[in-house]
Scaffold this motif. Structure first.
Motif, PDB file in Angstrom:
ATOM      1  N   LEU A  59       0.806  -1.216   0.000  1.00 56.22           N
ATOM      2  CA  LEU A  59       0.000   0.000   0.000  1.00 56.22           C
ATOM      3  C   LEU A  59       0.844   1.274   0.000  1.00 56.22           C
ATOM      4  O   LEU A  59       0.412   2.318  -0.478  1.00 56.22           O
ATOM      5  CB  LEU A  59      -0.938   0.010   1.213  1.00 56.22           C
ATOM      6  N   GLU A  60       2.045   1.204   0.551  1.00 55.89           N
ATOM      7  CA  GLU A  60       2.877   2.399   0.680  1.00 55.89           C
ATOM      8  C   GLU A  60       3.803   2.626  -0.510  1.00 55.89           C
ATOM      9  O   GLU A  60       4.488   3.633  -0.561  1.00 55.89           O
ATOM     10  CB  GLU A  60       3.690   2.316   1.967  1.00 55.89           C
ATOM     11  N   LYS A  61       3.820   1.727  -1.467  1.00 54.99           N
ATOM     12  CA  LYS A  61       4.737   1.854  -2.601  1.00 54.99           C
ATOM     13  C   LYS A  61       4.236   2.787  -3.690  1.00 54.99           C
ATOM     14  O   LYS A  61       4.937   2.995  -4.661  1.00 54.99           O
ATOM     15  CB  LYS A  61       5.004   0.476  -3.221  1.00 54.99           C
ATOM     16  N   SER A  62       3.067   3.328  -3.574  1.00 61.77           N
ATOM     17  CA  SER A  62       2.537   4.165  -4.649  1.00 61.77           C
ATOM     18  C   SER A  62       3.356   5.441  -4.778  1.00 61.77           C
ATOM     19  O   SER A  62       3.890   5.961  -3.809  1.00 61.77           O
ATOM     20  CB  SER A  62       1.071   4.505  -4.379  1.00 61.77           C
ATOM     21  N   GLU A  63       3.413   5.945  -5.990  1.00 58.49           N
ATOM     22  CA  GLU A  63       4.154   7.168  -6.252  1.00 58.49           C
ATOM     23  C   GLU A  63       3.183   8.317  -6.446  1.00 58.49           C
ATOM     24  O   GLU A  63       2.013   8.118  -6.720  1.00 58.49           O
ATOM     25  CB  GLU A  63       5.010   6.994  -7.501  1.00 58.49           C
ATOM     26  N   GLY A  64       3.682   9.514  -6.350  1.00 59.35           N
ATOM     27  CA  GLY A  64       2.861  10.702  -6.568  1.00 59.35           C
ATOM     28  C   GLY A  64       2.301  11.246  -5.268  1.00 59.35           C
ATOM     29  O   GLY A  64       2.493  10.701  -4.195  1.00 59.35           O
ATOM     30  N   SER A  65       1.597  12.338  -5.392  1.00 62.20           N
ATOM     31  CA  SER A  65       1.016  12.959  -4.208  1.00 62.20           C
ATOM     32  C   SER A  65      -0.294  12.266  -3.852  1.00 62.20           C
ATOM     33  O   SER A  65      -0.870  11.532  -4.647  1.00 62.20           O
ATOM     34  CB  SER A  65       0.785  14.447  -4.460  1.00 62.20           C
ATOM     35  N   TYR A  66      -0.751  12.529  -2.662  1.00 66.30           N
ATOM     36  CA  TYR A  66      -1.975  11.898  -2.189  1.00 66.30           C
ATOM     37  C   TYR A  66      -2.705  12.864  -1.263  1.00 66.30           C
ATOM     38  O   TYR A  66      -2.113  13.784  -0.713  1.00 66.30           O
ATOM     39  CB  TYR A  66      -1.668  10.587  -1.455  1.00 66.30           C
ATOM     40  N   GLU A  67      -3.987  12.655  -1.128  1.00 59.85           N
ATOM     41  CA  GLU A  67      -4.802  13.462  -0.225  1.00 59.85           C
ATOM     42  C   GLU A  67      -5.146  12.614   0.983  1.00 59.85           C
ATOM     43  O   GLU A  67      -5.703  11.532   0.854  1.00 59.85           O
ATOM     44  CB  GLU A  67      -6.090  13.909  -0.912  1.00 59.85           C
ATOM     45  N   TYR A  68      -4.808  13.118   2.167  1.00 59.99           N
ATOM     46  CA  TYR A  68      -5.066  12.390   3.402  1.00 59.99           C
ATOM     47  C   TYR A  68      -5.893  13.253   4.325  1.00 59.99           C
ATOM     48  O   TYR A  68      -5.672  14.449   4.457  1.00 59.99           O
ATOM     49  CB  TYR A  68      -3.754  12.017   4.088  1.00 59.99           C
ATOM     50  N   SER A  69      -6.857  12.633   4.971  1.00 62.16           N
ATOM     51  CA  SER A  69      -7.657  13.302   5.980  1.00 62.16           C
ATOM     52  C   SER A  69      -7.691  12.401   7.215  1.00 62.16           C
ATOM     53  O   SER A  69      -7.869  11.184   7.081  1.00 62.16           O
ATOM     54  CB  SER A  69      -9.069  13.538   5.455  1.00 62.16           C
ATOM     55  N   PRO A  70      -7.514  12.947   8.410  1.00 59.44           N
ATOM     56  CA  PRO A  70      -7.542  12.108   9.617  1.00 59.44           C
ATOM     57  C   PRO A  70      -8.858  11.340   9.790  1.00 59.44           C
ATOM     58  O   PRO A  70      -8.881  10.286  10.410  1.00 59.44           O
ATOM     59  CB  PRO A  70      -7.343  13.108  10.755  1.00 59.44           C
ATOM     60  N   SER A  71      -9.926  11.849   9.216  1.00 56.93           N
ATOM     61  CA  SER A  71     -11.206  11.147   9.336  1.00 56.93           C
ATOM     62  C   SER A  71     -11.181   9.815   8.598  1.00 56.93           C
ATOM     63  O   SER A  71     -11.886   8.877   8.983  1.00 56.93           O
ATOM     64  CB  SER A  71     -12.346  12.015   8.798  1.00 56.93           C
ATOM     65  N   HIS A  72     -10.346   9.690   7.559  1.00 55.80           N
ATOM     66  CA  HIS A  72     -10.249   8.423   6.842  1.00 55.80           C
ATOM     67  C   HIS A  72      -9.703   7.322   7.748  1.00 55.80           C
ATOM     68  O   HIS A  72     -10.157   6.185   7.703  1.00 55.80           O
ATOM     69  CB  HIS A  72      -9.359   8.573   5.611  1.00 55.80           C
ATOM     70  N   ARG A  73      -8.728   7.667   8.572  1.00 57.43           N
ATOM     71  CA  ARG A  73      -8.165   6.689   9.508  1.00 57.43           C
ATOM     72  C   ARG A  73      -9.208   6.297  10.557  1.00 57.43           C
ATOM     73  O   ARG A  73      -9.348   5.124  10.903  1.00 57.43           O
ATOM     74  CB  ARG A  73      -6.918   7.261  10.170  1.00 57.43           C
ATOM     75  N   THR A  74      -9.959   7.277  11.033  1.00 57.58           N
ATOM     76  CA  THR A  74     -11.003   6.996  12.015  1.00 57.58           C
ATOM     77  C   THR A  74     -12.082   6.094  11.431  1.00 57.58           C
ATOM     78  O   THR A  74     -12.535   5.148  12.086  1.00 57.58           O
ATOM     79  CB  THR A  74     -11.637   8.318  12.505  1.00 57.58           C
ATOM     80  N   ILE A  75     -12.473   6.369  10.207  1.00 61.60           N
ATOM     81  CA  ILE A  75     -13.503   5.552   9.558  1.00 61.60           C
ATOM     82  C   ILE A  75     -12.986   4.134   9.346  1.00 61.60           C
ATOM     83  O   ILE A  75     -13.744   3.162   9.499  1.00 61.60           O
ATOM     84  CB  ILE A  75     -13.951   6.201   8.245  1.00 61.60           C
ATOM     85  N   LEU A  76     -11.703   3.960   9.015  1.00 62.27           N
ATOM     86  CA  LEU A  76     -11.135   2.617   8.876  1.00 62.27           C
ATOM     87  C   LEU A  76     -11.190   1.859  10.189  1.00 62.27           C
ATOM     88  O   LEU A  76     -11.469   0.656  10.207  1.00 62.27           O
ATOM     89  CB  LEU A  76      -9.687   2.700   8.394  1.00 62.27           C
ATOM     90  N   LYS A  77     -10.927   2.537  11.293  1.00 66.02           N
ATOM     91  CA  LYS A  77     -11.010   1.882  12.604  1.00 66.02           C
ATOM     92  C   LYS A  77     -12.431   1.421  12.888  1.00 66.02           C
ATOM     93  O   LYS A  77     -12.651   0.297  13.348  1.00 66.02           O
ATOM     94  CB  LYS A  77     -10.544   2.835  13.702  1.00 66.02           C
ATOM     95  N   VAL A  78     -13.402   2.286  12.605  1.00 65.73           N
ATOM     96  CA  VAL A  78     -14.803   1.942  12.841  1.00 65.73           C
ATOM     97  C   VAL A  78     -15.249   0.816  11.912  1.00 65.73           C
ATOM     98  O   VAL A  78     -15.928  -0.132  12.341  1.00 65.73           O
ATOM     99  CB  VAL A  78     -15.706   3.189  12.674  1.00 65.73           C
ATOM    100  N   MET A  79     -14.853   0.885  10.642  1.00 67.61           N
ATOM    101  CA  MET A  79     -15.214  -0.176   9.696  1.00 67.61           C
ATOM    102  C   MET A  79     -14.604  -1.513  10.120  1.00 67.61           C
ATOM    103  O   MET A  79     -15.252  -2.558  10.025  1.00 67.61           O
ATOM    104  CB  MET A  79     -14.736   0.180   8.288  1.00 67.61           C
ATOM    105  N   GLY A  80     -13.351  -1.491  10.583  1.00 74.42           N
ATOM    106  CA  GLY A  80     -12.725  -2.711  11.074  1.00 74.42           C
ATOM    107  C   GLY A  80     -13.483  -3.308  12.237  1.00 74.42           C
ATOM    108  O   GLY A  80     -13.709  -4.518  12.312  1.00 74.42           O
ATOM    109  N   PHE A  81     -13.917  -2.444  13.148  1.00 75.14           N
ATOM    110  CA  PHE A  81     -14.709  -2.908  14.292  1.00 75.14           C
ATOM    111  C   PHE A  81     -16.031  -3.513  13.834  1.00 75.14           C
ATOM    112  O   PHE A  81     -16.425  -4.588  14.306  1.00 75.14           O
ATOM    113  CB  PHE A  81     -14.963  -1.747  15.265  1.00 75.14           C
TER     114      PHE A  81
END
Length: 94
Positions: free
Chosen positions: A16-38
């Motif tokens: 997942l971390e090997k991608s090149e180029g810029s990216y858009e990150y929002s802290p809410s995405h990490r929070t939503i991943l935690k909730v989805m995992g749960f």
């Protein structure tokens, strides 16, 4: 402990971390991943309970599938970099 878990999850995180180029990150995405995992783990646990209760072992396939998705979400949410979270969300600027 986090370093050990990161070493164990290296194949997943590296892909997942090997991608090149810029990216858009929002802290809410990490929070939503935690909730989805749960939520996926809850679905997996409920499916396991009912599968065992009615002794229908074919019900283990969705249990394994949902547990795998839940674990993947948790690995990326807790151990992954911002780039890994962004790639899982497909929020990349290329």
């Amino acid at each position: 402990m986090k370093a050990l878990l990161t070493k164990l999850a290296f194949p997943i995180l590296n892909a997942l971390e090997k991608s090149e180029g810029s990216y858009e990150y929002s802290p809410s995405h990490r929070t939503i991943l935690k909730v989805m995992g749960f939520l996926f783990m809850v679905i997996s646990a409920v499916g396991l309970y009912f599968s065992m209760k009615i002794e229908q072992w074919a019900g283990l396939f969705p249990v394994i599938l949902f547990a795998g998705i839940g674990i993947l979400c948790w690995i990326v949410a807790f151990l992954g970099s911002d780039k890994a979270v962004s790639k899982l969300w497909r929020n990349r600027n290329e």
